[in-house]
Design a protein around this motif. Structure first.
Motif, PDB file in Angstrom:
ATOM      1  N   GLU A  13       0.832  -1.208   0.000  1.00  4.80           N
ATOM      2  CA  GLU A  13       0.000   0.000   0.000  1.00  4.80           C
ATOM      3  C   GLU A  13       0.863   1.253   0.000  1.00  4.80           C
ATOM      4  O   GLU A  13       0.568   2.220  -0.710  1.00  4.80           O
ATOM      5  CB  GLU A  13      -0.941  -0.001   1.208  1.00  4.80           C
ATOM      6  N   LEU A  14       1.926   1.236   0.788  1.00  4.73           N
ATOM      7  CA  LEU A  14       2.845   2.382   0.812  1.00  4.73           C
ATOM      8  C   LEU A  14       3.512   2.569  -0.551  1.00  4.73           C
ATOM      9  O   LEU A  14       3.655   3.692  -1.034  1.00  4.73           O
ATOM     10  CB  LEU A  14       3.911   2.197   1.893  1.00  4.73           C
ATOM     11  N   LEU A  15       3.919   1.475  -1.163  1.00  3.28           N
ATOM     12  CA  LEU A  15       4.549   1.567  -2.483  1.00  3.28           C
ATOM     13  C   LEU A  15       3.561   2.057  -3.540  1.00  3.28           C
ATOM     14  O   LEU A  15       3.909   2.874  -4.393  1.00  3.28           O
ATOM     15  CB  LEU A  15       5.115   0.199  -2.897  1.00  3.28           C
ATOM     16  N   ASP A  16       2.327   1.568  -3.478  1.00  2.00           N
ATOM     17  CA  ASP A  16       1.309   1.976  -4.449  1.00  2.00           C
ATOM     18  C   ASP A  16       0.943   3.447  -4.332  1.00  2.00           C
ATOM     19  O   ASP A  16       0.598   4.091  -5.329  1.00  2.00           O
ATOM     20  CB  ASP A  16       0.044   1.115  -4.298  1.00  2.00           C
ATOM     21  N   SER A  17       1.038   3.985  -3.114  1.00  2.00           N
ATOM     22  CA  SER A  17       0.681   5.394  -2.920  1.00  2.00           C
ATOM     23  C   SER A  17       1.833   6.341  -3.254  1.00  2.00           C
ATOM     24  O   SER A  17       1.659   7.552  -3.260  1.00  2.00           O
ATOM     25  CB  SER A  17       0.207   5.629  -1.484  1.00  2.00           C
ATOM     26  N   SER A  18       2.985   5.795  -3.556  1.00  3.16           N
ATOM     27  CA  SER A  18       4.169   6.604  -3.858  1.00  3.16           C
ATOM     28  C   SER A  18       4.281   6.853  -5.357  1.00  3.16           C
ATOM     29  O   SER A  18       4.084   5.947  -6.163  1.00  3.16           O
ATOM     30  CB  SER A  18       5.426   5.879  -3.371  1.00  3.16           C
ATOM     31  N   ASP A  19       4.617   8.075  -5.715  1.00  8.21           N
ATOM     32  CA  ASP A  19       4.834   8.411  -7.125  1.00  8.21           C
ATOM     33  C   ASP A  19       6.113   7.775  -7.660  1.00  8.21           C
ATOM     34  O   ASP A  19       6.249   7.542  -8.855  1.00  8.21           O
ATOM     35  CB  ASP A  19       4.943   9.931  -7.306  1.00  8.21           C
ATOM     36  N   GLN A  20       7.060   7.507  -6.791  1.00  5.71           N
ATOM     37  CA  GLN A  20       8.372   7.031  -7.206  1.00  5.71           C
ATOM     38  C   GLN A  20       8.613   5.547  -6.890  1.00  5.71           C
ATOM     39  O   GLN A  20       9.740   5.079  -6.982  1.00  5.71           O
ATOM     40  CB  GLN A  20       9.458   7.873  -6.535  1.00  5.71           C
ATOM     41  N   ASN A  21       7.540   4.823  -6.489  1.00  8.03           N
ATOM     42  CA  ASN A  21       7.670   3.408  -6.132  1.00  8.03           C
ATOM     43  C   ASN A  21       8.683   3.180  -5.016  1.00  8.03           C
ATOM     44  O   ASN A  21       9.463   2.229  -5.041  1.00  8.03           O
ATOM     45  CB  ASN A  21       8.033   2.558  -7.353  1.00  8.03           C
ATOM     46  N   ILE A  22       8.672   4.076  -4.034  1.00  9.95           N
ATOM     47  CA  ILE A  22       9.563   3.976  -2.879  1.00  9.95           C
ATOM     48  C   ILE A  22       8.727   4.080  -1.603  1.00  9.95           C
ATOM     49  O   ILE A  22       7.866   4.956  -1.497  1.00  9.95           O
ATOM     50  CB  ILE A  22      10.630   5.093  -2.890  1.00  9.95           C
ATOM     51  N   ALA A  23       8.984   3.194  -0.670  1.00  8.52           N
ATOM     52  CA  ALA A  23       8.341   3.265   0.635  1.00  8.52           C
ATOM     53  C   ALA A  23       9.434   3.294   1.693  1.00  8.52           C
ATOM     54  O   ALA A  23      10.365   2.499   1.651  1.00  8.52           O
ATOM     55  CB  ALA A  23       7.427   2.064   0.851  1.00  8.52           C
ATOM     56  N   GLU A  24       9.331   4.232   2.619  1.00  7.46           N
ATOM     57  CA  GLU A  24      10.256   4.295   3.746  1.00  7.46           C
ATOM     58  C   GLU A  24       9.476   3.946   5.000  1.00  7.46           C
ATOM     59  O   GLU A  24       8.429   4.525   5.268  1.00  7.46           O
ATOM     60  CB  GLU A  24      10.888   5.679   3.875  1.00  7.46           C
ATOM     61  N   ILE A  25      10.011   2.985   5.728  1.00  7.47           N
ATOM     62  CA  ILE A  25       9.347   2.560   6.957  1.00  7.47           C
ATOM     63  C   ILE A  25      10.344   2.579   8.093  1.00  7.47           C
ATOM     64  O   ILE A  25      11.548   2.517   7.875  1.00  7.47           O
ATOM     65  CB  ILE A  25       8.743   1.146   6.826  1.00  7.47           C
ATOM     66  N   GLN A  26       9.818   2.700   9.284  1.00 10.41           N
ATOM     67  CA  GLN A  26      10.616   2.486  10.481  1.00 10.41           C
ATOM     68  C   GLN A  26      10.126   1.161  11.048  1.00 10.41           C
ATOM     69  O   GLN A  26       8.940   0.988  11.334  1.00 10.41           O
ATOM     70  CB  GLN A  26      10.464   3.636  11.452  1.00 10.41           C
ATOM     71  N   ARG A  27      11.046   0.220  11.118  1.00 16.91           N
ATOM     72  CA  ARG A  27      10.718  -1.160  11.465  1.00 16.91           C
ATOM     73  C   ARG A  27       9.922  -1.259  12.759  1.00 16.91           C
ATOM     74  O   ARG A  27       8.892  -1.938  12.822  1.00 16.91           O
ATOM     75  CB  ARG A  27      12.014  -1.957  11.566  1.00 16.91           C
ATOM     76  N   ASN A  28      10.365  -0.569  13.793  1.00 21.71           N
ATOM     77  CA  ASN A  28       9.678  -0.652  15.093  1.00 21.71           C
ATOM     78  C   ASN A  28       8.269  -0.093  15.023  1.00 21.71           C
ATOM     79  O   ASN A  28       7.350  -0.639  15.622  1.00 21.71           O
ATOM     80  CB  ASN A  28      10.491   0.061  16.175  1.00 21.71           C
ATOM     81  N   GLU A  29       8.086   1.012  14.302  1.00 24.97           N
ATOM     82  CA  GLU A  29       6.756   1.606  14.179  1.00 24.97           C
ATOM     83  C   GLU A  29       5.806   0.688  13.418  1.00 24.97           C
ATOM     84  O   GLU A  29       4.647   0.520  13.813  1.00 24.97           O
ATOM     85  CB  GLU A  29       6.846   2.965  13.478  1.00 24.97           C
ATOM     86  N   LEU A  30       6.288   0.110  12.312  1.00 25.76           N
ATOM     87  CA  LEU A  30       5.440  -0.807  11.545  1.00 25.76           C
ATOM     88  C   LEU A  30       5.103  -2.040  12.385  1.00 25.76           C
ATOM     89  O   LEU A  30       3.950  -2.477  12.409  1.00 25.76           O
ATOM     90  CB  LEU A  30       6.125  -1.214  10.236  1.00 25.76           C
ATOM     91  N   ALA A  31       6.080  -2.563  13.106  1.00 24.60           N
ATOM     92  CA  ALA A  31       5.840  -3.731  13.956  1.00 24.60           C
ATOM     93  C   ALA A  31       4.789  -3.420  15.020  1.00 24.60           C
ATOM     94  O   ALA A  31       3.886  -4.222  15.267  1.00 24.60           O
ATOM     95  CB  ALA A  31       7.142  -4.184  14.603  1.00 24.60           C
ATOM     96  N   GLU A  32       4.895  -2.250  15.607  1.00 22.64           N
ATOM     97  CA  GLU A  32       3.935  -1.864  16.640  1.00 22.64           C
ATOM     98  C   GLU A  32       2.535  -1.707  16.062  1.00 22.64           C
ATOM     99  O   GLU A  32       1.555  -2.149  16.656  1.00 22.64           O
ATOM    100  CB  GLU A  32       4.389  -0.557  17.292  1.00 22.64           C
TER     101      GLU A  32
END
Length: 150
Positions: A13-32
């Motif tokens: 979903e993050l990649l699909d919403s990006s114009d540049q096909n890039i998603a940046e995540i913070q591992r701990n935040e996504l895990a939480e």
């Protein structure tokens, strides 16, 4: 839906919403937010967001660290060369199976080719080869099989 599927879906979903096909995540935040341990995020990234499947992973450690997932479109020959170059000098049987399975799922190799590759690299074929060199022989054979696809 399995936890791995939920994590995968969030990242897609993050990649699909990006114009540049890039998603940046913070591992701990996504895990939480998903309700899992951070190592589960690592597992999903290493098994489902691989170069063979068209993704590059970059990470930056530290306080402002992140994981950047980039969706790329590699030609078949570029993807195969990337696999060969990232393989190293030795491959155990389980790693070889994962590489073959990823290539099969991404359409780089046919089901028949995958079956043949797994059969040739199986443990029964390697009984006569000394244990100390099996991984090196398996890697050399797998690389040669991939080169023949170019």
């Amino acid at each position: 839906m399995k936890l791995s599927d939920i994590i995968t879906q969030r990242i897609l979903e993050l990649l699909d919403s990006s114009d540049q096909n890039i998603a940046e995540i913070q591992r701990n935040e996504l895990a939480e937010s998903v309700g899992c341990v951070p190592s589960q995020i690592n597992y999903v990234l290493s098994s489902r967001f691989t170069p063979e499947r068209g993704y590059l992973i970059e990470s930056r450690r530290g306080g402002g660290g992140y994981i950047r997932i980039t969706r790329i479109q590699l030609s078949k020959s570029s993807a195969i060369m990337h696999i060969i170059n990232s393989m190293g000098s030795g491959v155990d049987l389980s790693t070889a199976r994962i590489i073959i399975e990823n290539c099969q799922h991404s359409g780089l190799i046919s089901d028949e080719a995958a079956g043949l590759m797994e059969s040739v690299l199986s443990g029964t074929v390697f009984h006569e080869i000394p244990t100390a060199v099996r991984a090196q022989v398996r890697a050399a054979m797998l690389k040669q099989m991939f080169l023949s696809l170019l």
